[in-house]
Design an enzyme around this catalytic site. Sequence first.
Site, PDB file in Angstrom:
ATOM      1  N   GLN A  30       5.013 -35.070  39.801  1.00 42.59           N
ATOM      2  CA  GLN A  30       5.010 -35.608  41.177  1.00 42.59           C
ATOM      3  C   GLN A  30       5.324 -37.114  41.139  1.00 42.59           C
ATOM      4  O   GLN A  30       5.960 -37.565  40.200  1.00 42.59           O
ATOM      5  CB  GLN A  30       3.682 -35.343  41.897  1.00 42.59           C
ATOM      6  N   LYS A  62      12.325 -36.769  36.390  1.00 42.20           N
ATOM      7  CA  LYS A  62      11.576 -37.041  35.154  1.00 42.20           C
ATOM      8  C   LYS A  62      11.963 -36.091  34.030  1.00 42.20           C
ATOM      9  O   LYS A  62      12.038 -36.482  32.881  1.00 42.20           O
ATOM     10  CB  LYS A  62      10.064 -36.935  35.422  1.00 42.20           C
ATOM     11  N   GLY A 115       8.211 -29.211  39.254  1.00 41.78           N
ATOM     12  CA  GLY A 115       9.387 -28.490  38.777  1.00 41.78           C
ATOM     13  C   GLY A 115      10.287 -29.493  38.106  1.00 41.78           C
ATOM     14  O   GLY A 115      10.917 -30.300  38.769  1.00 41.78           O
ATOM     15  N   HIS A 116      10.298 -29.500  36.793  1.00 42.66           N
ATOM     16  CA  HIS A 116      11.122 -30.465  36.060  1.00 42.66           C
ATOM     17  C   HIS A 116      12.408 -29.787  35.609  1.00 42.66           C
ATOM     18  O   HIS A 116      12.385 -28.840  34.842  1.00 42.66           O
ATOM     19  CB  HIS A 116      10.346 -31.032  34.877  1.00 42.66           C
ATOM     20  N   ASP A 151      10.140 -35.564  42.291  1.00 40.88           N
ATOM     21  CA  ASP A 151      11.536 -35.117  42.168  1.00 40.88           C
ATOM     22  C   ASP A 151      12.487 -36.257  41.827  1.00 40.88           C
ATOM     23  O   ASP A 151      13.652 -36.224  42.206  1.00 40.88           O
ATOM     24  CB  ASP A 151      12.012 -34.421  43.462  1.00 40.88           C
TER      25      ASP A 151
HETATM   26  P1  IMP Z   1       0.426 -29.297  46.352  1.00 39.98           P
HETATM   27  O1  IMP Z   1       0.135 -30.270  45.269  1.00 39.98           O
HETATM   28  O2  IMP Z   1       1.224 -28.122  45.885  1.00 39.98           O
HETATM   29  O3  IMP Z   1      -0.780 -28.869  47.140  1.00 39.98           O
HETATM   30  O4  IMP Z   1       1.359 -30.025  47.427  1.00 39.98           O
HETATM   31  C1  IMP Z   1       0.922 -31.190  48.122  1.00 39.98           C
HETATM   32  C2  IMP Z   1       2.110 -32.042  48.515  1.00 39.98           C
HETATM   33  O5  IMP Z   1       2.751 -32.540  47.341  1.00 39.98           O
HETATM   34  C3  IMP Z   1       3.197 -31.284  49.280  1.00 39.98           C
HETATM   35  O6  IMP Z   1       3.813 -32.178  50.186  1.00 39.98           O
HETATM   36  C4  IMP Z   1       4.195 -30.902  48.207  1.00 39.98           C
HETATM   37  O7  IMP Z   1       5.493 -30.708  48.710  1.00 39.98           O
HETATM   38  C5  IMP Z   1       4.110 -32.136  47.309  1.00 39.98           C
HETATM   39  N1  IMP Z   1       4.448 -31.836  45.912  1.00 39.98           N
HETATM   40  C6  IMP Z   1       3.680 -31.191  45.005  1.00 39.98           C
HETATM   41  N2  IMP Z   1       4.328 -31.125  43.832  1.00 39.98           N
HETATM   42  C7  IMP Z   1       5.506 -31.740  43.988  1.00 39.98           C
HETATM   43  C8  IMP Z   1       6.612 -32.037  43.112  1.00 39.98           C
HETATM   44  O8  IMP Z   1       6.617 -31.718  41.922  1.00 39.98           O
HETATM   45  N3  IMP Z   1       7.646 -32.707  43.666  1.00 39.98           N
HETATM   46  C9  IMP Z   1       7.644 -33.120  44.962  1.00 39.98           C
HETATM   47  N4  IMP Z   1       6.635 -32.888  45.812  1.00 39.98           N
HETATM   48  C10 IMP Z   1       5.583 -32.197  45.333  1.00 39.98           C
END
Ligand code: IMP
Length: 422
Positions: free
Chosen positions: A223, A15, A39-40, A12
């Site tokens: 991420q 990007k 989520g971009h 977040d």
């Molecule tokens: P998962 O990849 O959806 O299983 O999530 C694993 C961890 O990564 C969790 O703490 C999510 O909140 C975090 N996470 C996954 N995608 C994002 C992102 O795009 N931005 C911020 N945190 C993320």
Amino acid sequence: MVDLLLGLQWGDEGKGKIVDVLTKEYDIIARFQGGPNAGHTLEFDGIKHVLHTIPSGIFHKNAINIVGNGVVIDPVIFKRELDNLGKFNIDFVSKLLISRKAHLILPTHRLLDAASEASKGKAKIGSTLKGIGPTYMDKTGRNGMRVGDLEFDDWKTKYRALADKHEAIIDFYNAEIEYNLAELEAEFCVGVEALKKLTFIDSEEYIFKAQAEGKKILAEGAQGSLLDIDFGTYPYVTSSNTTAAGACTGLGVAPNSIDRVIGIFKAYTTRVGSGPFPTELFDEDGATMGRVGNEFGATTGRPRRCGWLDLVALKYAVQINGVTELMMMKADVLSGFKTIKVCTAYDYKGKKIQHLPYSIESEYVTPVYTEMKGWAQDLTKMSSSADLPATLNDYIAFLEEQLQVPIKIVSVGPDRTQTIHR
Ligand code: IMP
């Protein structure tokens, strides 16, 4: 050559906005890892767009966008994204190419994610529940389904065998999750048909040829480094390599083809989901960052945890990725703080250290802060480095000196135009 754009914190960082600002310099924008957990957010012409799987270059006329082999695709969410782009008359059919080797997220992967999280109780990761972990598990377990499978007549047989196996595992979890698989599968098939209208490519070959033709390529990370499966705050991480090396395996780019490594960070820190966060604030300052910065997850809508900038963690990310230039986002959010704190060391088990230890859980780590003077001015209408308050310039100079990497862009608002080049 290929340039990389990477988030250096827990995701977040902004990007989407930066890819959008940089796109005019590039012929190709490629995603190399993650999936619809990302989520971009992009804002221009007064409209806010959120992309999950599709690269952020899609809004520019001339850029080709590639979803690389390292990405995991949920056809259901993908179709929604395409439908949304359709509303803005974006010609995605000619501008969006998909790697045959990208893995597919099945509806049962999402169910498995929910069942696994439910079984963890207090130790839950805070997953976005998009099926990311189970899909990467099938990939490394050599059971997964790939986009290229959809070009063969027997894909539904493959699908059935995998989904049946997943159902048996879901039963094993004994979790209380309700679902109607027939409905989910019908939706999946509609998504697959939408996906099949796009061009599937051998993206490594495509990118290799594009490089030989002198095309400029930007690999867009999702991420952030601290969510990397190897180097992040395991097990509170995502399931892919979010760091620079992920671009090599997630696109088929050789390490010596990488040129600029652009690292993005926020002027403060946020995290969604569970896991350690040494500089997290539980007071009014943290609440102010969340409110002014509108810190809610673009994918899940969850409030993000907020805290001061953690330079120990940022330095680690700069090292792991070989960052060559930095971009600082959301400087405007810090306007109004009398004092700005930066974590420059950790007190780790009673010793002062300046590197990231094995565990940064709060029982072992206490942040050591350097305090700096804040600024009161509203930055959102400023357009040149010369306009910035002296104390913000001091903050920037301090970070550059600590990190030994230049900060080339300071972002002062969500819009494309609110971007100061240095
Ligand atoms: P998962 O990849 O959806 O299983 O999530 C694993 C961890 O990564 C969790 O703490 C999510 O909140 C975090 N996470 C996954 N995608 C994002 C992102 O795009 N931005 C911020 N945190 C993320």
